[in-house]
Scaffold this motif. Structure first.
Motif, short mmCIF file in Angstrom:
data_model
loop_
_atom_site.label_atom_id
_atom_site.label_comp_id
_atom_site.label_asym_id
_atom_site.label_seq_id
_atom_site.Cartn_x
_atom_site.Cartn_y
_atom_site.Cartn_z
N LEU A 88 0.83 -1.21 0.00
CA LEU A 88 0.00 0.00 0.00
C LEU A 88 0.86 1.25 0.00
CD1 LEU A 88 -2.76 -1.14 2.53
CD2 LEU A 88 -2.92 -1.00 0.04
N PHE A 89 1.95 1.24 0.76
CA PHE A 89 2.88 2.37 0.73
C PHE A 89 3.43 2.56 -0.68
CE2 PHE A 89 7.36 3.60 0.65
CZ PHE A 89 7.29 4.89 1.17
N GLY A 90 3.85 1.45 -1.30
CA GLY A 90 4.40 1.54 -2.65
C GLY A 90 3.39 2.03 -3.66
N ALA A 91 2.13 1.59 -3.53
CA ALA A 91 1.09 2.05 -4.45
C ALA A 91 0.85 3.55 -4.31
CB ALA A 91 -0.20 1.28 -4.19
N ALA A 92 0.83 4.04 -3.07
CA ALA A 92 0.64 5.47 -2.85
C ALA A 92 1.81 6.27 -3.43
CB ALA A 92 0.49 5.75 -1.35
N ALA A 93 3.04 5.80 -3.19
CA ALA A 93 4.21 6.48 -3.72
C ALA A 93 4.23 6.44 -5.25
CB ALA A 93 5.49 5.84 -3.16
N PHE A 94 3.87 5.29 -5.81
CA PHE A 94 3.87 5.13 -7.26
C PHE A 94 2.83 6.05 -7.90
CE2 PHE A 94 3.67 2.89 -11.32
CZ PHE A 94 4.97 2.44 -11.48
N GLY A 95 1.64 6.12 -7.29
CA GLY A 95 0.60 6.98 -7.82
C GLY A 95 0.97 8.45 -7.73
N ALA A 96 1.49 8.87 -6.58
CA ALA A 96 1.86 10.27 -6.40
C ALA A 96 2.98 10.67 -7.35
CB ALA A 96 2.28 10.51 -4.95
N ALA A 97 3.97 9.80 -7.49
CA ALA A 97 5.08 10.09 -8.39
C ALA A 97 4.61 10.13 -9.84
CB ALA A 97 6.18 9.05 -8.22
N SER A 98 3.66 9.29 -10.20
CA SER A 98 3.12 9.30 -11.56
C SER A 98 2.46 10.64 -11.87
CB SER A 98 2.11 8.17 -11.75
OG SER A 98 2.72 6.91 -11.60
N LEU A 99 1.72 11.17 -10.89
CA LEU A 99 1.05 12.45 -11.07
C LEU A 99 2.08 13.58 -11.24
CD1 LEU A 99 -1.73 13.82 -11.12
CD2 LEU A 99 -1.52 14.16 -8.66
N VAL A 100 3.12 13.57 -10.41
CA VAL A 100 4.18 14.58 -10.53
C VAL A 100 4.89 14.45 -11.87
CG1 VAL A 100 6.37 15.38 -9.57
CG2 VAL A 100 4.50 14.75 -8.03
#
Length: 519
Positions: A88-100
């Motif tokens: 879940l941490f990785g999914a949140a980081a991956f999603g946020a980084a994708s948006l940036v």
């Protein structure tokens, strides 16, 4: 009243576990796609952000480097904090980084976002595999699940470049990152409901010193091996490989002597000997796949003259039969065929694919596609069976560390394949090109094509024909080398005889084939 199954009997997965597997495939697909998703987007990115040559290289490479460097760290961390929590941490980081990344206004921002994507990917890949290990305790069902896992990962790598071409053609370059967001949101919503937590109940302390040691071993090795075939044998690349090997030796010593190692030595002891053999042979399989991709992608574009998008679409064709390879191999093992024979056959089939590449001429689209398809099918058979063997041999509480080590070996194998086979092909190419050719043409086929644009038509045609013939000859030499390596691996697979089959027989799965719907 119905009798309870014996305590020693493995619990068969239900529809909930199979649904959870489908959820886990979302991050795996996207993480594997991100390896190649910038393939067609980089020209648009260059026009918009105006990166320097060095920045452009980092935009490409930083994701894979961070991913490779952190796999072992994240696998060990997942064993301690819980693989679902880390997922879940990785999914949140991956999603946020994708948006940036999608709305990055500078090359520096995009590089930083790609680095965070690598961190997220390093948490997602070992977490998904470790959770498969703990959710599917029945040997036969686990083999099916791992076959699906392998197929999705291979499909993601193949689809990444094509998806990027389609999106860039109809939208802007940031869209290649935005496609990650819906899947990550879905994962964050469904994983807590469907995916059970899994961690080591007595993990010991986390060895912080092993983190920089592992990265100091992995990153120089991957970078040096990656650059050698493209740039030739240079002091800095050889020194990078040597530094990586030195730190790898220090890292191994640390794991053998510290009280709470990142990679537990017991993975390789007793029953873990099968784990070690599986990791080593899986590395060879990755070597073969990436070594062939180095040539086939260039062959389609520079020898046959396909555009980048055309080449990517043609390259999808060999992946069509891949979906059948892992299920067939799993069915054979569950019917009682010794896993060693299945793995050896997979290596032999992959060697046959290299044999087809060794026979291809300068105008051989279908033989090259057939060779790539046969090689990929054999490698998927090998990968699915070796992954199942490795995870079955590892204790469930160490599934994260085992998964991370297996995937790190794949990264090494891919880099080594490009370095070894690429260097052989490049050496043959340079030897075959006349000394009178322009300097760039004497280095690479791409250089020859670029040089030809500056020459009169007849001279240009002669140079391109000579360069294409030289490249194809180099591909033949690399393919013959790959054939020998794979046949040697097929012989070595005999060491796996009997590995993993006893567990399946105890589970009562030999001779029984049931899909997810029958669980």
């Amino acid at each position: 009243m119905p009798t309870k199954p014996p305590a020693s009997a493995p619990l068969r997965a239900t529809r909930k576990e199979w649904t959870a597997l489908a959820v886990l495939m979302l991050p795996l697909l996207l993480v594997s796609m991100d390896v190649s998703v910038l393939y067609f987007a980089i020209p648009e990115i260059s026009a918009d952000l105006d990166p320097s040559g060095t920045q452009q290289l980092w935009i490409f490479d930083i994701y894979a480097f961070v991913l490779a460097g952190l796999l072992m760290t994240m696998g060990s961390l997942g064993d301690r904090v819980g693989h679902r929590r880390l997922l879940l941490f990785g999914a949140a980081a991956f999603g946020a980084a994708s948006l940036v990344a999608a709305y990055a206004g500078s090359a520096e921002t995009l590089i930083a976002a790609r680095a965070v994507l690598g961190v997220g990917g390093a948490t997602l890949m070992p977490s998904t595999m470790a959770l498969v290990r703990t959710m599917f305790r029945d040997a036969g069902q686990r083999a099916q699940a791992i076959g699906i896992w392998t197929g999705v990962m291979v499909a993601g790598i193949a689809l990444g470049s094509v998806l990027s071409g389609v999106l860039v053609e109809h939208f802007w370059w940031g869209s290649v990152f935005l496609v990650n967001l819906p899947a990550m949101v879905l994962l964050l919503l469904l994983a807590p409901l469907l995916v059970p937590e899994s961690k080591d109940p007595a993990p010991g302390r986390f060895d912080l010193l092993s983190v920089p040691l592992s990265m100091a071993a992995v990153l120089p090795l991957v970078w040096g091996l990656k650059e050698l075939p493209a740039e030739g044998v240079r002091v800095e690349y050889v020194a990078s490989v040597a530094v990586g090997l030195l730190f790898a030796a220090v890292f191994v010593h640390r794991q053998r002597t510290t009280a709470s190692p990142m990679i537990p030595p017991e993975l390789f002891r007793g029953r873990g000997r099968a784990f070690g053999a599986a990791v080593a042979l899986n590395l060879v399989s990755s070597l073969a796949v990436m070594g062939s991709a180095y040539f086939t992608t260039q062959y389609l574009q520079s020898v046959l003259g396909k555009s980048a998008l055309e080449a990517a679409l043609w390259a999808l064709l060999p992946s069509v039969p891949i979906g059948l390879a892992a299920p067939v191999a799993t069915a054979l093992v569950r019917r009682g065929v010794d896993r060693a024979h299945v793995v050896a056959t997979g290596f032999a089939v992959a060697a046959g694919g290299y044999g087809l590449l060794a026979l291809a001429g300068t105008d051989a689209l279908w033989p090259v596609l057939a060779g790539a398809g046969v090689l990929a099918c054999g490698s998927v058979v090998v990968g699915s069976q070796l992954t199942d063997l490795a995870l079955g041999a590892a204790p469930a509480e160490k599934a994260g560390s085992a998964s991370a080590l297996l995937e790190t070996g794949q990264e090494f194998g891919g880099a080594l394949g490009m370095a070894l086979l690429g260097s052989i092909g490049n050496a043959v190419y340079r030897d075959a090109i006349p000394g009178s050719a322009p300097a760039p043409a004497r280095e690479t086929l791409g250089g020859a094509v670029a040089s030809a644009r500056q020459l009169p038509d007849r001279t240009a045609d002669t140079l391109i024909a000579t360069a294409r013939e030289a490249f194809t000859t180099g591909m033949h030499a690399a393919a013959l080398t790959g054939t020998v390596i794979l046949l040697a691996a097929a012989v070595a697979a005999g060491a796996l005889r009997g590995a993993g089959t006893r567990e399946q027989r105890n589970a009562g799965q030999v001779g029984e084939i049931s899909g997810p719907s029958g669980a």
